[in-house]
Write an enzyme that holds these catalytic residues in place. Structure first.
Site, PDB file in Angstrom:
ATOM      1  N   HIS A 145       0.851  -1.193   0.000  1.00  0.00           N
ATOM      2  CA  HIS A 145       0.000   0.000   0.000  1.00  0.00           C
ATOM      3  C   HIS A 145       0.887   1.242   0.000  1.00  0.00           C
ATOM      4  O   HIS A 145       0.833   2.036  -0.926  1.00  0.00           O
ATOM      5  CB  HIS A 145      -0.928  -0.020   1.218  1.00  0.00           C
ATOM      6  CG  HIS A 145      -1.928   1.096   1.247  1.00  0.00           C
ATOM      7  ND1 HIS A 145      -3.017   1.098   2.087  1.00  0.00           N
ATOM      8  CD2 HIS A 145      -2.000   2.259   0.556  1.00  0.00           C
ATOM      9  CE1 HIS A 145      -3.728   2.208   1.895  1.00  0.00           C
ATOM     10  NE2 HIS A 145      -3.124   2.933   0.979  1.00  0.00           N
TER      11      HIS A 145
ATOM     12  N   GLU B  38       0.276   7.774  -3.624  1.00  0.00           N
ATOM     13  CA  GLU B  38       1.085   7.489  -2.442  1.00  0.00           C
ATOM     14  C   GLU B  38       2.260   8.450  -2.316  1.00  0.00           C
ATOM     15  O   GLU B  38       2.569   8.927  -1.221  1.00  0.00           O
ATOM     16  CB  GLU B  38       1.570   6.036  -2.476  1.00  0.00           C
ATOM     17  CG  GLU B  38       0.471   5.029  -2.217  1.00  0.00           C
ATOM     18  CD  GLU B  38      -0.170   5.200  -0.852  1.00  0.00           C
ATOM     19  OE1 GLU B  38       0.556   5.164   0.158  1.00  0.00           O
ATOM     20  OE2 GLU B  38      -1.402   5.390  -0.793  1.00  0.00           O
TER      21      GLU B  38
ATOM     22  N   HIS C 160       1.900  11.285   0.693  1.00  0.00           N
ATOM     23  CA  HIS C 160       2.691  10.870   1.851  1.00  0.00           C
ATOM     24  C   HIS C 160       4.177  11.232   1.771  1.00  0.00           C
ATOM     25  O   HIS C 160       4.734  11.763   2.732  1.00  0.00           O
ATOM     26  CB  HIS C 160       2.536   9.365   2.063  1.00  0.00           C
ATOM     27  CG  HIS C 160       1.124   8.941   2.317  1.00  0.00           C
ATOM     28  ND1 HIS C 160       0.414   9.338   3.428  1.00  0.00           N
ATOM     29  CD2 HIS C 160       0.269   8.174   1.580  1.00  0.00           C
ATOM     30  CE1 HIS C 160      -0.808   8.824   3.385  1.00  0.00           C
ATOM     31  NE2 HIS C 160      -0.922   8.121   2.277  1.00  0.00           N
TER      32      HIS C 160
END
Length: 323
Positions: free
Chosen positions: A88, A169, A173
């Protein structure tokens, strides 16, 4: 793909449209000259250490994995790896367990930002959808076709192309780490070097955490008929990892299922295994891989706790690579 975490309230967001969290120079970040400092320790602050050499912003790291049973793009050849959870991401939570997101909109490569503001609230700074070449193409000038092949096997999206998920992602992040900040790469920074660096780092931690294999060792295997108890799953993973991970579930709440109703249960946890998050602190840069497992913050699950409440479903026929 939207994680459960997308709906959690975020922390104290930095100014969103900037190429550096702290506005530091791109000079003099020679980390071998710096002390090895543990993230989230009293010394891990930007006024005491070089924030390019010690993670001072998102010091509580989460290496996160999905258990999906289909991708929705099987017809295009996008399938799940056999006998493996999928990657993930690698998330930088604040040391208090909250988190920020989309910290640098100059490095926004997410075609469908989720949420679509930096705070997740209507009055937050809007995160504009990315419309350029997909982030996978950023690796090609570095000759990392082997990395792209690996990512297309293990870093799998559901309901959209893999590269859209990678862009999400990174943008949401990676931009919230002090150690992936652009000044850390010095005056000879090569465009998208930070993207390559983040992808390799996320993969480094994922490869250390073979969730499927750890569960298999305890005879916890995907099944469309057998059910499991949260304590079995979380206990086995804690035993192998050295700290209690977060176990995430989707699907119906247990007290709305036939079994829950028959038991007159008040357990409102979800019943389908979908995610595992491994928490850690790091010594120095996350890129160096010197991590220390820590227990997940509370609550450490969204799953039902009742005996036999959880389904760990098999992949859908035709959804696994090679099928």
């Amino acid at each position: 793909m939207v994680s459960i975490k997308s709906i959690v309230f975020v922390g104290t967001l930095v100014s969103a449209v900037k190429a550096s969290l702290y506005g530091e120079s791109n000079q003099n970040h020679t980390c071998i000259l710096e002390p090895a400092v543990l993230s989230c320790s009293a010394q891990a602050t930007p006024d005491q250490v070089d924030s390019c050499c010690t993670e001072t912003y998102g010091g509580l790291l989460l290496s996160t994995q999905f258990w999906n049973t289909y991708t929705g793009l099987e017809a295009q050849g996008q399938k799940l790896p056999p006998n493996s959870f999928t990657l993930h991401g690698l998330w930088p939570d604040l040391c208090n367990g909250l988190y920020d997101q989309y910290c640098d909109l100059t490095r926004q490569y997410d075609p469908a930002p989720s949420p679509n503001t930096t705070t997740g609230l209507p009055n937050g700074t809007v995160v504009p959808p990315y419309r350029g070449p997909n982030i996978g193409t950023f690796l090609e000038p570095f000759g990392r076709y082997d990395l792209l092949d690996w990512m297309n096997k293990y870093w799998i999206n559901q309901g959209g192309p893999n590269h859209d998920f990678w862009g999400h992602e990174f943008s949401k992040h990676a931009t919230c780490y002090s150690t992936f900040d652009l000044p850390c790469y010095g005056p000879e920074y090569v465009e998208h070097e930070d993207v390559l660096d983040f992808f390799q780092t996320a993969i480094k931690y994922y490869k250390r955490l073979p969730t499927w294999e750890w569960l298999n060792e305890a005879k916890i295997v995907p099944s469309n008929s057998t059910t499991y108890t949260l304590s079995q799953i979380q206990g086995q993973l804690a035993k192998k990892y050295g700290a209690v991970p977060y176990v995430g579930c989707s699907g119906p709440r247990y007290n709305t299922t036939a079994a829950g109703i028959a038991a007159n249960s008040t357990d409102s946890g979800r019943t389908v295994i979908s995610e595992v998050w491994y928490y850690m602190h790091v010594v120095g840069r996350p890129q160096d891989g010197n991590s220390i497992p820590v227990n997940a913050t509370s609550p450490n699950t969204s799953c039902a706790k009742a005996k036999g409440a959880l389904h760990y479903y098999e992949p859908t026929p035709g959804s696994v690579q090679g099928s």
